[in-house]
Design an enzyme around this catalytic site. Structure first.
Site, PDB file in Angstrom:
ATOM      1  N   PHE A   1       0.854  -1.183   0.000  1.00 10.87           N
ATOM      2  CA  PHE A   1       0.000   0.000   0.000  1.00 10.87           C
ATOM      3  C   PHE A   1       0.895   1.240   0.000  1.00 10.87           C
ATOM      4  O   PHE A   1       1.829   1.343   0.802  1.00 10.87           O
ATOM      5  CB  PHE A   1      -0.936   0.000   1.212  1.00 10.87           C
TER       6      PHE A   1
ATOM      7  N   ASP B   1       2.042  -4.265   8.896  1.00 14.36           N
ATOM      8  CA  ASP B   1       0.837  -3.445   8.741  1.00 14.36           C
ATOM      9  C   ASP B   1      -0.349  -4.411   8.637  1.00 14.36           C
ATOM     10  O   ASP B   1      -0.447  -5.190   7.682  1.00 14.36           O
ATOM     11  CB  ASP B   1       0.964  -2.572   7.484  1.00 14.36           C
TER      12      ASP B   1
ATOM     13  N   ARG C   1     -12.798  -4.865  -6.393  1.00 12.55           N
ATOM     14  CA  ARG C   1     -12.456  -5.481  -5.110  1.00 12.55           C
ATOM     15  C   ARG C   1     -13.727  -5.659  -4.281  1.00 12.55           C
ATOM     16  O   ARG C   1     -14.524  -4.730  -4.148  1.00 12.55           O
ATOM     17  CB  ARG C   1     -11.447  -4.575  -4.388  1.00 12.55           C
TER      18      ARG C   1
END
Lengths: 423, 423
Positions: free
Chosen positions: B137, B208, B382
């Site tokens: 990300f 993360d 998604r």
């Protein structure tokens, strides 16, 4: 409440003054209990009347019904800019020079790091001093220490007294972190004068406006300020722990970059590219995703200033603090209080602090009687005056309560003082 | 809605499956419109039913009536620890190892900076590589770039493919920033394996957890994870832009210090002393003042997990995504979709992504028909599966709508495709 026999001022006269006050209707913009005398808006601003409905709408409709679509449909994504534009007129800035994000501490880090990274600072081995004021609000000093440690303690944090700042700004100074108004004494620096000295020294001052913005005129552009941060939850009435803001003068924005290079500060966050390219303008000082709910609350706080001039606020602020001081002199003269705030208007912001050896216990007793100020180490009772919702009669009642507390048998008992000193 | 002639699975069978679902009552914990099929809880979790009342109470009573006193009276000051303790069981950590603060980006900065400042890293001229995954990300990559620039680009940010991470962890590595689950493909890393490799290499991984926590078991302690951050507003249902969290393994806490040394991370913030001394434990990772309102919303999100086992969540999550994939295979096979998510359960998290050349326009058409997923560059649709509120029948209806959109005359017109491709 104990009756005070007034010498020059009466409670009735102050009630009449409230009736004539041009800002009296502003109190209706807040949801404040009538039996509370709230003199701590400099720590947490009161609840704007519009906030409950606005927050409920953001919660139930925008989050609950529109869900992820609200980032566009309800413009959540633009709240940092929208709120920045609402703060701008309060601090004498252009709308495109202010953005709302994160906390004051984090915004200080962004700007200080950005300045220390400027080639003319980074590459000048003689510019290795960071100036701040002795007694500045600790988080400002801590942020400088934390950043400096990360940079291998390349800089020296030099703390000077308020009246030494101007002369300390010389060619050795990499940056200065100056809080416009002292959180304890309420002393206000002369911004234009210090900015002029910084310019001559070739350095930058980062102003912390937390205890001035919203309570007195701040003229960043007019006073040639280049960099500033401030808090949303004090005089701006943005709610507990509201987001903070940053200001960077237009001509400096393109030169500065924050190391807190989060995705919302990217030129094209939704392209999801691997390389960080900062956005143009103030957007580059955004980092992670902001709370839409906290921002909605803050917007209601900023809207309490709508159509009210900061000059009117300032005029009433000084009148309220003059009155408080005068009544303290008249009615609490022999009770051990000593005001540590500046007498002259030019140096005074919107709160007054009184030293007293039993300061902590006295403030606890006042709070128990619904007069809310706060206590600051080591011995200060602090009273903030917020012209949008503080009435002249509140000042009378506050001083009467202070006198009442000090003269009460209960208060004078040794047992009470011991018990309350440790709570 | 177009009728689909089912081959193996019917809508009726799925309605029956919902009736037998042990998690079916969890949906009542949310305030979700019945005509909405919300498959974007991986981007913004749905509104917990308790949130509106809780936020209203914090606003009207705590802020409005108790004002500054609420920091103590309503324990606002302890919300970061309280919420951290509620996240801990969801990620396999001890309560004293998790704290809620700031944003994911800022928390990444804190931990990465803390690791790079460890003497064994800082003073080892051979450890100058920061590893991350190609396609991580972006904010994770940007934060590393911003920090590295501040440190004079002393480090090299090396991006490797998912299957190269393990072998990249060697004695040159200063730190690794690894996102547990890929935000596009939903691929989940094997945490224990990578932590073991990091240990051998003498380096630290900062995990993360934004796309895993709350949707699948995360076992930080069991898998010997030392450092992690994560997001509050996705599967944790904490509200738009909710605060994020940090995890530091107990034995490492005393060694690490954040350069974001704000006052709430000080050992004694209300002593207002000039020198920064970090608090013990996780408190040292706090910085500025947190939003009590945003934290109240987040607490409601965390409470939606009460008395629900993460194993049950995982089981249903896999069942939902298996079902979606199967129905897509059965009903949308010739329509140009290609799943980029891992087939095997061990590598799959709780969302699936399908590539399609017209991905953006298709998602816009789905959203217009109340099927909410999201689009990710360059061509991915998604769909996130949130077992607490997603029903099996929702999966049927979502796939039926996708098929409906793809087969509609309207959709097939060139005019529509052109119009929607640019909006």
């Amino acid at each position: 409440m104990t009756e005070i026999s007034a010498q020059q001022i009466t409670r009735e006269a102050l009630m009449a003054r409230d009736q004539k006050d041009e800002l009296r209707h502003a109190r209706e913009r807040f949801d404040l209990a009538d039996d509370l005398i709230y003199l701590d808006g400099n720590s947490l601003g009161a609840l704007p009347r519009a906030a409950a409905a606005s927050i409920a709408e953001v919660t139930a409709q925008q989050w609950g019904r529109d869900l992820i679509r609200s980032w566009n449909k309800h413009h959540w994504i633009n709240l940092p800019q929208k709120l920045g534009a609402k703060i701008a007129p309060l601090i004498g800035a252009n709308a495109i020079e202010v953005i709302v994000a994160d906390s004051t501490s984090i915004n200080l880090f962004k700007l200080l790091a950005a300045v220390l990274q400027l080639p003319r600072v980074r590459d000048d081995a003689n510019r290795r001093v960071i100036i701040s004021e002795r007694g500045n609000f600790p988080t400002d000093l801590y942020i400088a220490q934390g950043l400096n440690a990360l940079l291998g303690n390349r800089f020296t944090l030099k703390l000077v007294d308020a009246d030494e700042i101007k002369n300390s700004l010389d060619h050795t100074v990499a940056a200065a972190l100056i809080t416009h108004v002292d959180y304890r004494t309420g002393h206000a620096h002369r911004m234009a004068e210090l900015n002029a000295a910084a310019k001559i020294a070739g350095t930058n001052i980062i102003w912390d406006l937390s205890h001035s913005a919203g309570a007195m005129p701040v003229n960043l552009n007019l006073d040639s300020a280049e960099l500033a941060v401030g808090c949303g939850y004090k005089y701006l009435n943005g709610g507990p722990g509201a987001p903070a803001y940053l200001y960077v003068a237009k001509n400096l924005q393109a030169q500065l970059a924050t190391p807190l290079a989060g995705w919302l500060g990217h030129v094209a966050p939704f392209d999801f590219t691997a390389e960080y390219i900062p956005a143009a303008g103030m957007d580059r000082f955004l980092c992670g995703t902001h709370s839409a709910i906290a921002m909605a609350a803050m917007e209601c706080g900023l809207d309490t200033f709508e159509n009210i001039s900061i000059r009117d606020i300032r005029e009433k602020s000084l009148a309220l603090s003059d009155l408080f001081w005068q009544l303290m002199d008249e009615h609490c003269a022999q009770l051990g209080f000593s005001c540590v705030s500046p007498r002259e208007h030019a140096s005074r912001a919107s709160h007054l602090s009184f030293a007293h050896p039993q300061g902590y216990a006295i403030m606890q007793a006042l709070i128990a009687r619904n007069v809310i100020g706060d206590f600051r180490q080591p011995n200060l009772l602090r009273f903030g005056f917020t012209p949008l919702y503080t009435r002249y009669v509140d000042i009378w009642d506050a001083v009467a309560t202070i006198r009442d507390v000090m003269l009460s048998e209960h208060w004078k008992s040794a047992e009470y003082q011991t018990k309350n000193a440790v709570t």
